[in-house]
Scaffold this motif. Structure first.
Motif, mmCIF file in Angstrom:
data_model
loop_
_atom_site.group_PDB
_atom_site.id
_atom_site.type_symbol
_atom_site.label_atom_id
_atom_site.label_comp_id
_atom_site.label_asym_id
_atom_site.label_seq_id
_atom_site.Cartn_x
_atom_site.Cartn_y
_atom_site.Cartn_z
ATOM 1 N N UNK A 1 0.832 -1.198 0.000
ATOM 2 C CA UNK A 1 0.000 0.000 0.000
ATOM 3 C C UNK A 1 0.870 1.252 0.000
ATOM 4 N N UNK A 2 1.960 1.238 0.758
ATOM 5 C CA UNK A 2 2.864 2.383 0.784
ATOM 6 C C UNK A 2 3.508 2.607 -0.589
ATOM 7 N N UNK A 3 3.881 1.521 -1.276
ATOM 8 C CA UNK A 3 4.476 1.644 -2.611
ATOM 9 C C UNK A 3 3.465 2.204 -3.609
ATOM 10 N N UNK A 4 2.201 1.710 -3.536
ATOM 11 C CA UNK A 4 1.181 2.188 -4.466
ATOM 12 C C UNK A 4 0.871 3.664 -4.229
ATOM 13 N N UNK B 1 -6.006 -11.872 -3.303
ATOM 14 C CA UNK B 1 -6.787 -10.915 -2.538
ATOM 15 C C UNK B 1 -5.918 -10.347 -1.429
ATOM 16 N N UNK B 2 -6.388 -9.298 -0.774
ATOM 17 C CA UNK B 2 -5.626 -8.635 0.276
ATOM 18 C C UNK B 2 -6.502 -8.451 1.514
ATOM 19 N N UNK B 3 -5.892 -7.985 2.574
ATOM 20 C CA UNK B 3 -6.650 -7.739 3.802
ATOM 21 C C UNK B 3 -7.653 -6.609 3.637
ATOM 22 N N UNK B 4 -7.423 -5.711 2.677
ATOM 23 C CA UNK B 4 -8.356 -4.605 2.404
ATOM 24 C C UNK B 4 -8.057 -4.081 0.999
ATOM 25 N N UNK B 5 -8.867 -4.482 0.038
ATOM 26 C CA UNK B 5 -8.592 -4.118 -1.359
ATOM 27 C C UNK B 5 -8.842 -2.642 -1.646
ATOM 28 N N UNK B 6 -9.808 -2.043 -0.971
ATOM 29 C CA UNK B 6 -10.257 -0.702 -1.365
ATOM 30 C C UNK B 6 -9.142 0.350 -1.334
ATOM 31 N N UNK C 1 -5.628 4.133 -4.872
ATOM 32 C CA UNK C 1 -4.395 4.780 -5.320
ATOM 33 C C UNK C 1 -4.349 4.960 -6.829
ATOM 34 N N UNK C 2 -5.175 4.206 -7.550
ATOM 35 C CA UNK C 2 -5.109 4.241 -9.002
ATOM 36 C C UNK C 2 -3.904 3.513 -9.562
ATOM 37 N N UNK C 3 -3.141 2.879 -8.688
ATOM 38 C CA UNK C 3 -1.922 2.187 -9.116
ATOM 39 C C UNK C 3 -1.983 0.681 -8.850
#
Length: 650
Positions: free
Chosen positions: A521-524, A541-546, A551-553
């Motif tokens: 998330x930090x990279x995106x 999948x991830x712990x929180x996709x939203x 980020x649009x990335x």
């Protein structure tokens, strides 16, 4: 109050009939052929069948005085048709039997005995292959009939193993339902107006009966075959949904009660006894029991692969794990992986540990393999000694010495494995996955298992070293997980990077915090903020996709089946795969999946990920960090000036 003894006079076996000539004929033949001491007569009720051959067969049987035949002048639906049969006769005991049921010698004697096992029992239901909460071998399933024993032989096995045993039910199951005459007189008939064509009318009857003090039981020593849906066909699901809504409105506690019954599964001991008897009759191979948690992931995959390996080596594999994945308690489920007997044996370890040990010994247990003890009742750690067999251990993570399992401290990165006192302070502050154990007790428990094991295997040198440092007397072997052959992945065609083309990176698997969600998330976010030509595509999948989508990335594909992993990764059309685990993984199956999909790997130089990239040269390694900007800068730098394969970039 109910009669003290079975009602005088014959029991009426009521068979409502509408469609299904073949099934109905087989049902009636089984009823006529089954020898029973209990006097009875068969009452077929023809609900204006649209099948001329079926109607003619019923009339022929009636002419031969084999059955009593009642015929509806028009189609009235199952509840009304059943009512006509239940109301016929002198008001004694009834058994409502669907026209797609098969019964065997002595069935009625045993079913009647169950109905009269106590004065307040109103109904009794047998086991069946297809009877929701009374299904065998797996509850709430339409089970195929077994290959190792005939249906009649299975009924005889139930009669022998569960002789005279009953278990209370929240409701009878209407495919084959013994109703005591006193209960029927007390409660009345089915509500045909409310339940129309059928489904749910017997549940409503049972709930009305329960309000009057009547109980409903499963006859543990009777098994009947039930095809299911013979008269309803494609109309079954709409009728079922409509009538379930009627039931829920009339009896608000019914569906929660059935759900609670299903969770508690008090029928399990009755199924279990038959499972054990069937397995013993098979003269099965030596049993190897694997202890593990009930969670998904790499450990579950390795269990499945190991099960196939054990079977190929001549053993019968079984897995003993918590019965509930999300709310573990003292119950465990033993899954015996026999090709003909899909047995799932449920035990409450707090009360049934001796029974578990006895059953394992009866099945010829040869050894125990500890995969994981998370969520398992602690008594099971003594299972090898209780059974008198040797044991081995497998390393999947660091729950052997780390209360949080993955060696991550409050920095969000791998902790460096400090001394136990520091570990205890970390557990006190950050929480523990094993709160019932202090760090010292965890180490003592693991030392006893690992140092007493005939063999301990770890899938990577890094994992083996971490265990050996904590438990030097344990004999740890490095045994990489077997994996399919694949072509070496090529370096990304986009390299050396021109500084402008978008770089697409696949992130594979279930991405939680320990798998680097926070780093991703930090990279995106950093890529979005600086306008970097990077796109992160999660295959999984991830712990929180939203937040990632925001980020649009980033893009997230969603869950996939294990066998589809390579195709899902390829469909994302990425240049390389990115591995951001902040814990020292012991193997990392998703790294293999990325390589099989033809992707070069870039991963943190930590645990098995760093070890495997260095050993194969199929990618590059970066120092672990949590700052997305730093990680992005390193990633872009190595793409602009690719180092040697397997290198650790600064």
């Amino acid at each position: 109050m109910p009669d003290a003894m079975p009602a005088n006079g014959p029991v009426d076996v009521v068979v409502p009939v509408y469609k299904g000539y073949g099934l109905t004929r087989a049902c009636l033949e089984s009823l006529l052929a089954a020898s029973c001491r209990t006097p009875h007569r068969i009452v077929a009720v023809n609900d204006h069948s649209p099948e001329p051959a079926l109607a003619a067969h019923l009339r022929a049987l009636a002419a031969e005085r084999c059955i009593t035949l009642l015929e509806n002048p028009r189609n009235m639906g199952f509840p009304a048709t059943a009512n006509r049969g239940l109301a016929w006769g002198e008001g004694g005991d009834k058994v409502l039997v669907n026209s797609d049921v098969l019964v065997f010698d002595g069935w009625l004697d045993r079913l009647a005995a169950a109905a009269y096992a106590a004065p307040d029992i109103g109904t009794a239901t047998p086991f069946s292959n297809n009877a929701t909460i009374c299904s065998y071998p797996l509850p709430n399933r339409d089970n195929p009939l077994p290959a190792d024993v005939s249906a009649a032989g299975l009924d005889a096995l139930f009669a022998a193993v569960n002789a005279g045993r009953v278990t209370d039910l929240p409701t009878a199951v209407g495919f084959c339902m013994y109703i005591r005459g006193a209960c029927l007189r007390d409660v009345g008939l089915f509500d045909a107006d409310a339940f129309g064509a059928g489904y749910g009318e017997e549940n409503d009857f049972c709930l009305r009966a329960a309000r009057l003090g009547w109980r409903h039981v499963l006859a543990g020593d009777v098994f009947a075959v039930h095809a299911g849906g013979a008269s309803f066909g494609k109309d079954k699901n709409p009728a079922l949904a409509r009538n379930l809504a009627v039931l829920a409105a009339r009896h608000p506690g019914y569906l929660p009660a059935v759900a609670a019954f299903t969770r508690a599964d008090p029928v399990a001991p009755l199924r279990r006894g038959v499972d054990v008897a069937r397995l013993r009759r098979m003269h099965a191979a030596p049993l190897v029991v694997r202890l593990c948690h009930a969670k998904d992931g790499g450990t579950a995959k390795r269990l499945a692969d190991e099960g196939r390996e054990l079977a190929a080596a001549g053993y019968l594999p079984a897995t003993l794990a918590p019965a509930e994945r999300d709310a573990p308690d003292a119950r465990v489920r033993l899954r015996v992986e026999h090709h003909d007997i899909p047995a799932e044996l449920l035990y409450d370890v707090s009360a049934e540990l001796p029974q578990l040990v006895a059953d394992l010994q009866a099945l010829g247990i040869a050894g125990v393999i500890f995969h994981h003890f998370l969520d398992l009742p602690p008594q099971l750690l003594d299972l090898p000694g209780l059974c008198g067999v040797p044991h081995e251990a497998r390393i999947h993570d660091y729950g052997w010495f780390c209360p949080s399992i993955n060696c991550i401290d409050d920095s969000g990165l791998a902790c460096g494995e400090p001394d136990p006192a520091v570990c205890q302070r970390c557990a006190d502050v950050n929480g523990s996955d094993m709160p019932h154990l202090t760090v010292a007790a965890l180490h003592a428990q693991s030392r006893r298992i690992l140092e007493g094991a005939g063999r301990v295997t770890a899938p990577s040198a890094d994992a083996a070293g971490r265990i050996a440092r904590r438990f030097p007397a344990a004999r740890v072997e490095i045994v990489p997980h077997p994996e399919p052959a694949y072509a070496p992945p090529p370096q990304p065609a986009i390299l050396p990077w021109d500084g402008e083309t978008e770089i697409r990176l696949a992130v594979v698997g279930a991405i939680g915090e320990h798998k680097g969600y926070g780093v991703l998330l930090s990279m995106a976010r950093d890529a979005n903020r600086r306008g970097l030509p990077l796109r992160f595509c999660v295959a999984g999948f991830t712990r929180d996709d939203f937040p990632l989508f925001a980020t649009g990335k980033a893009f997230v594909s969603g869950r996939y089946r294990e066998e589809d992993a390579v195709d899902v990764i390829r469909e994302l059309d990425c240049h390389a795969a990115l591995f951001l685990s902040v814990w020292p993984e012991t193997y990392c199956y998703t790294l293999t999946e990325a390589w099989r999909a033809g992707l070069w790997a870039v991963g943190f130089d930590l645990g098995a990920v760093g070890e495997r990239i260095a050993a194969t040269g199929f990618g590059w390694r970066m120092p672990p960090c949590r700052d997305g900007g730093t990680a992005n800068d390193r990633l872009l730098a190595l793409c602009a000036a690719p180092p040697a394969p397997g290198s650790l970039v600064p």
